[in-house]
Design an enzyme around this catalytic site. Structure first.
Site, PDB file in Angstrom:
ATOM      1  N   GLU A 264       0.897  -1.163   0.000  1.00  0.00           N
ATOM      2  CA  GLU A 264       0.000   0.000   0.000  1.00  0.00           C
ATOM      3  C   GLU A 264       0.927   1.201   0.000  1.00  0.00           C
ATOM      4  O   GLU A 264       1.511   1.532   1.026  1.00  0.00           O
ATOM      5  CB  GLU A 264      -0.904  -0.079   1.239  1.00  0.00           C
ATOM      6  CG  GLU A 264      -2.225   0.629   1.060  1.00  0.00           C
ATOM      7  CD  GLU A 264      -2.157   2.051   1.530  1.00  0.00           C
ATOM      8  OE1 GLU A 264      -1.813   2.930   0.690  1.00  0.00           O
ATOM      9  OE2 GLU A 264      -2.434   2.296   2.710  1.00  0.00           O
ATOM     10  N   CYS A 298      -1.989   8.901   2.773  1.00  0.00           N
ATOM     11  CA  CYS A 298      -1.714   8.558   1.367  1.00  0.00           C
ATOM     12  C   CYS A 298      -2.891   8.903   0.476  1.00  0.00           C
ATOM     13  O   CYS A 298      -2.737   8.962  -0.740  1.00  0.00           O
ATOM     14  CB  CYS A 298      -1.453   7.061   1.233  1.00  0.00           C
ATOM     15  SG  CYS A 298      -0.134   6.521   2.273  1.00  0.00           S
TER      16      CYS A 298
HETATM   17  C1  SIN Z   1      -3.102   5.807   4.493  1.00  0.00           C
HETATM   18  O1  SIN Z   1      -2.756   6.960   4.566  1.00  0.00           O
HETATM   19  O2  SIN Z   1      -2.367   4.958   3.968  1.00  0.00           O
HETATM   20  C2  SIN Z   1      -4.382   5.263   5.040  1.00  0.00           C
HETATM   21  C3  SIN Z   1      -5.447   6.217   5.147  1.00  0.00           C
HETATM   22  C4  SIN Z   1      -6.768   5.571   5.490  1.00  0.00           C
HETATM   23  O3  SIN Z   1      -6.877   4.361   5.731  1.00  0.00           O
HETATM   24  O4  SIN Z   1      -7.738   6.304   5.473  1.00  0.00           O
END
Ligand code: SIN
Length: 491
Positions: A264, A298
């Protein structure tokens, strides 16, 4: 190294949740490499000294996890489900303390930290339920005397590497499905935020998770742990959340063992506001999408495209909303924006803003280090942003909302897709046909339509292109921890 200390224990109802040792095979252990300090990003104080494991200790933990896995995989789905449910309940009962620990090591405001604890717990709850539903298949035989059965079996020992931006939920999103499917886990939390992970292990132990099933490996040396995970033949799967750069490196290291990997990785999320959008709703969505966790997710909006006919109006509304945010120590009341994680994060924001200003962008509000100093930065809106700017191509991971102007639907879709990343995209529009057209045209694993929040345990989270491999959450998230075995029976 800061010499001030925060007495975090005194803030907790249950101070035994604050654990600085690593957890291996049901034992709390010291690190052969001594300790490393965890620093509160809001104050620069040391919160705890945490066990710094050696590579040898990591290797031992993998061995123990392997022994435990044989037994854990023998448990029925229902038996595993019962323990996971108890763990979920422990997390819920201790949510306030877990949120305090999270804010102290990560910086996000209490309300967001509490939200993350509930979000994190939802993965344990959801996958605990899924443990009972790992269905195989019976396929009609290809010859009269043949029967074909397909089983789903746990992969084995799973290694996880998780980031500092969601120190609780990124761990449970991996551990939940891994444990539910009968795998055991060796987990390396980020060195900035290991205390949320060890607190989860304290509660897992209380819930009766057998020894060796979950191991929390604290270490300041991410590269050593990564190498051990990728090259130890006992590890059968690696699940990583973090930058695309580190993901690529891990994939290279994992290739010799043909290790199954879930990744991820980074994003560069476009957030498009069409001229037919509900403007107030779009501003609200952009605010949450951009400024959640101070821009350090992210899936945060990284490029906000606004139709030229509503650009000035949208910019003004964003400015007003941003000026209402309250910056400060996330442990204090009514704070909506905490500090960034460290000085490097502040420097990255300054670099992007410097580039925007040099190339003709305008700072509408914010744009400076906050007067509180340290890791604080003013929430910022910039206009007249163009595609030659760094901010158009790289994640800022900070509180900067860059507004790009566009004219035509196809043009903005092309621009939105013009990136190596493909994690999340968002758009606001009312026209039904446009909603379908644009949702289908955006090259992303996740598309939010008229919403700035897409995260939930019941949906498959993950990216395409260089944003990752695999999905987390929903029943698809279980599949990543299961192997298919086809049995051909001749009768
Ligand atoms: C992430 O920033 O990788 C995860 C964000 C989320 O699960 O909302």
């Amino acid at each position: 190294m800061p010499d001030k200390r925060t007495n975090l224990q005194s803030l907790l109802r249950d101070s035994s949740l604050l654990e600085g040792r690593a957890y291996i095979d049901g034992n709390w252990v010291e690190g052969m490499n001594g300790t490393f300090s965890v620093v509160n990003p809001a104050r620069g104080d040391v919160i705890a000294d945490v066990a710094d494991l050696s590579r040898e200790q990591v290797g031992d933990a993998v061995k123990q996890a392997d022994v435990a896995q044989k037994e854990w995989a023998d448990w029925t789905g229902k038996e595993r489900s019962i323990v996971l449910r108890k763990w979920f309940q422990e997390i819920m009962e201790n949510a306030d303390d877990l949120a305090i620990i999270l804010t102290a090591e990560q910086g996000k405001p209490q309300v967001e930290a509490k939200g993350e604890i509930l979000y994190g717990a939802s993965f344990i709850e959801f996958f605990g339920e899924e443990a009972k539903r790992v269905y195989g298949e019976i396929i009609p035989g290809h010859q009269r005397d043949k029967r074909i059965h397909v089983l789903k079996q746990p992969i084995g020992v799973v290694a996880t590497i998780t980031p500092w931006n969601f120190p609780n939920a990124m761990i449970t999103r991996k551990i939940g499905p891994a444990l539910a499917s009968g795998c055991t886990v060796v987990a390396r939390p980020a060195a900035e935020t290991p205390l949320s992970a060890t607190a989860l292990a304290v509660l897992a132990e209380r819930a009766g998770l057998p020894k060796g099933v979950l191991n929390i490996l604290t270490s300041s040396n991410s590269s050593d742990v990564g190498k051990e995970f990728c090259t130890n033949p006992v590890v059968r799967k690696l699940s990583f959340t973090g930058s695309t750069e580190v993901g690529r490196l891990l994939l290279r290291q994992a290739s010799d063992n043909v290790l199954k990997c879930s990744m991820e990785l980074g994003g560069n999320a476009p957030f498009i506001v069409f001229e037919d959008a509900d403007l107030d709703a779009a501003v609200e969505g952009a605010m949450i999408c951009k400024f959640r966790n101070n821009g350090q997710t992210c899936v945060c909006a990284n490029r906000i495209y606004v139709h030229e006919n509503i650009y000035d109006q949208f910019a003004e509304k964003m400015k007003c909303a941003v000026e209402k945010l309250t910056v400060g120590d996330g442990l204090a009341d009514r704070i909506t924006i905490g500090p960034l994680i460290n000085h490097d994060a502040v420097d990255k924001v300054l670099e992007h803003l410097g580039d925007v200003e040099t190339k003709g962008g305008t700072v509408l509000t914010g744009g400076q280090r906050h007067s509180m100093g340290g890791n604080y930065f003013e929430p910022t809106v910039v206009t007249d942003v163009t595609h030659d700017m760094q901010i158009a191509h790289e994640e800022t991971f900070g509180p900067v909302a860059p507004l790009f102007k566009f004219q035509h639907e196809q043009d903005v879709i092309d621009r939105a897709n013009n990136t190596v990343f493909g994690l999340a995209a968002y758009f606001y529009a009312r026209d039904n046909a446009r909603i379908h057209r644009v949702s289908e045209a955006l090259e992303y694993g996740i598309v939010g339509v008229n919403t700035g929040i897409i995260s939930t345990e019941v949906a498959p989270f993950g990216g395409i292109k260089q944003s990752g491999l695999g999905r987390e959450g929903s029943w698809h998230g279980m599949e990543d921890y299961l192997e298919l075995k086809y049995i051909c029976l001749s009768i």
